[in-house]
Design a protein around this motif. Structure first.
Motif, PDB file in Angstrom:
ATOM      1  N   GLU A  37      -6.896  15.567 -15.764  1.00 10.96           N
ATOM      2  CA  GLU A  37      -5.738  15.851 -14.926  1.00 10.96           C
ATOM      3  C   GLU A  37      -5.742  17.290 -14.412  1.00 10.96           C
ATOM      4  OE1 GLU A  37      -2.177  14.952 -16.994  1.00 10.96           O
ATOM      5  OE2 GLU A  37      -2.525  12.781 -17.035  1.00 10.96           O
ATOM      6  N   THR A  38      -6.126  18.221 -15.264  1.00 11.85           N
ATOM      7  CA  THR A  38      -6.129  19.625 -14.855  1.00 11.85           C
ATOM      8  C   THR A  38      -7.107  19.856 -13.707  1.00 11.85           C
ATOM      9  OG1 THR A  38      -5.555  20.347 -17.092  1.00 11.85           O
ATOM     10  CG2 THR A  38      -6.483  21.999 -15.614  1.00 11.85           C
ATOM     11  N   ALA A  41      -5.772  18.121 -10.562  1.00 10.29           N
ATOM     12  CA  ALA A  41      -4.628  18.864 -10.019  1.00 10.29           C
ATOM     13  C   ALA A  41      -5.092  20.092  -9.252  1.00 10.29           C
ATOM     14  CB  ALA A  41      -3.679  19.256 -11.155  1.00 10.29           C
ATOM     15  N   ARG A  48       0.097  18.690 -12.384  1.00 14.17           N
ATOM     16  CA  ARG A  48      -0.444  17.625 -13.238  1.00 14.17           C
ATOM     17  C   ARG A  48       0.462  16.395 -13.234  1.00 14.17           C
ATOM     18  NH1 ARG A  48      -2.086  19.800 -19.034  1.00 14.17           N
ATOM     19  NH2 ARG A  48      -2.584  17.580 -19.214  1.00 14.17           N
ATOM     20  N   SER A  49       1.760  16.623 -13.125  1.00 10.01           N
ATOM     21  CA  SER A  49       2.675  15.471 -13.111  1.00 10.01           C
ATOM     22  C   SER A  49       2.437  14.604 -11.881  1.00 10.01           C
ATOM     23  CB  SER A  49       4.133  15.945 -13.150  1.00 10.01           C
ATOM     24  OG  SER A  49       4.440  16.732 -12.012  1.00 10.01           O
ATOM     25  N   VAL A  51      -0.478  14.282 -10.320  1.00  9.63           N
ATOM     26  CA  VAL A  51      -1.730  13.572 -10.601  1.00  9.63           C
ATOM     27  C   VAL A  51      -1.472  12.397 -11.523  1.00  9.63           C
ATOM     28  CG1 VAL A  51      -3.969  13.743 -11.751  1.00  9.63           C
ATOM     29  CG2 VAL A  51      -3.213  15.564 -10.213  1.00  9.63           C
ATOM     30  N   ARG A  52      -0.637  12.625 -12.534  1.00  9.83           N
ATOM     31  CA  ARG A  52      -0.342  11.567 -13.497  1.00  9.83           C
ATOM     32  C   ARG A  52       0.294  10.364 -12.798  1.00  9.83           C
ATOM     33  NH1 ARG A  52       2.581  14.548 -16.777  1.00  9.83           N
ATOM     34  NH2 ARG A  52       0.668  15.522 -17.562  1.00  9.83           N
TER      35      ARG A  52
END
Length: 228
Positions: A37-38, A41, A48-49, A51-52
Motif C-alpha cells: 500500500e505504501t 500510494a 494509503r486509505s 489505495v485500500r
C-alpha cells in the motif's frame, strides 16, 4: 510502465482505474503479488486509505484477492461480470429455460400460499393484459409480464420474485422480437388468454399441479399454438 499521479477527485475511482489498467494490460499477470500500500500510494500520489479502498473495489470486481499476511494477489485479468450484465448477454432461449424453472415452481407455491389480495391482483393483471391486446406488441408484452409477475408474487418467496425481476428486461425484449417475427397477434391480438385465465382459476382454487401444468405447457410453446 509508470502509474502516474491521479487528479484530486474522485480519488478512489481514479486509483482503482489505474490499478485495473495495470492488471488488464498485463503488467501484473495472474498470480502476481501487488506492491504494498505504501508503494502504491506513493506512485499514485494518494493516501494509503485511498489505495485500500481502490484495492477493495478491485477485489469486488474479482481481479485481486488479499491473502492474510502475504499481501494482495492478482487472480484474474478481466473483471467478473455481474448478474445483470450476464443476463443482458444471455440468449433468450437460456433465459426462457430459467423462466420456466422459476415460474412453474412459483405457480405451485402460489396455489398453496395465495391470499385474496393475490387473487385480486392476478385478476386485475389479466384484465390489464386483455386491455393491452388492443395496443402494440410492446404494450401487450409489458402487460403479459405484469400478469406473470403477479403470479410469482403470489408465491410469497422474495428470492423467486427477485430472480424473475432480474431477467424480465431481457425476456421482454426477446418476446417483443419474437412477436414481430411470427406476426401471431395479427390473427389473435389477445393470444393465450384462455391459458392465462385458467392459470388464475387454478391458483385461486389451490390446485397446485393444475397451475404448474398450465404454466408449463404455456412456456414450452411461447406464442406458438398457445402461450406467452
Amino acid at each position: 510502465m509508470p502509474l502516474g499521479s491521479v487528479r484530486p477527485s474522485p480519488l478512489v475511482e481514479q486509483a482503482a482505474e489505474r490499478l485495473r489498467a495495470q492488471i488488464t494490460g498485463g503488467t501484473w499477470p495472474v498470480g502476481t503479488r501487488l506492491p504494498g500500500e505504501t508503494t502504491l500510494a506513493r506512485e499514485l500520489g494518494v493516501g494509503r486509505s485511498t489505495v485500500r479502498e481502490a484495492l477493495r473495489a478491485l477485489a469486488g470486481a474479482g481481479l485481486v484477492r488479499p491473502r492474510q499476511g502475504a499481501g494482495v494477489f492478482v487472480i484474474a485479468t478481466e473483471p467478473a461480470e455481474d448478474w445483470p450484465t450476464r443476463l443482458r448477454r444471455a440468449a433468450v432461449a437460456d433465459v426462457y429455460e430459467v423462466r420456466m424453472a422459476v415460474e412453474v415452481h412459483a405457480a405451485r407455491l402460489a396455489a398453496h400460499r395465495r391470499t385474496p389480495e393475490d387473487v385480486t391482483a392476478m385478476q386485475l393483471a389479466l384484465e390489464g393484459r386483455r386491455a393491452a391486446a388492443a395496443g402494440g406488441d410492446a404494450a401487450f408484452i409489458a402487460a403479459d409480464v405484469t400478469f406473470h409477475a403477479a403470479v410469482v408474487a403470489a408465491a410469497h418467496n422474495p428470492v423467486l420474485a427477485d430472480l424473475f425481476t432480474e431477467f424480465t428486461p431481457v425476456l421482454r425484449e426477446g418476446l417483443v422480437d419474437l412477436l414481430a417475427l411470427t406476426g401471431l397477434r395479427a390473427h389473435d391480438p389477445n393470444t393465450a388468454d384462455e391459458a392465462h385465465a385458467a392459470l388464475v382459476r387454478a391458483v385461486a382454487e389451490g390446485d397446485a399441479e393444475a397451475a404448474a401444468e398450465i404454466l408449463c405447457k404455456e412456456l414450452e410453446d411461447p406464442f406458438g399454438s398457445g402461450g406467452s
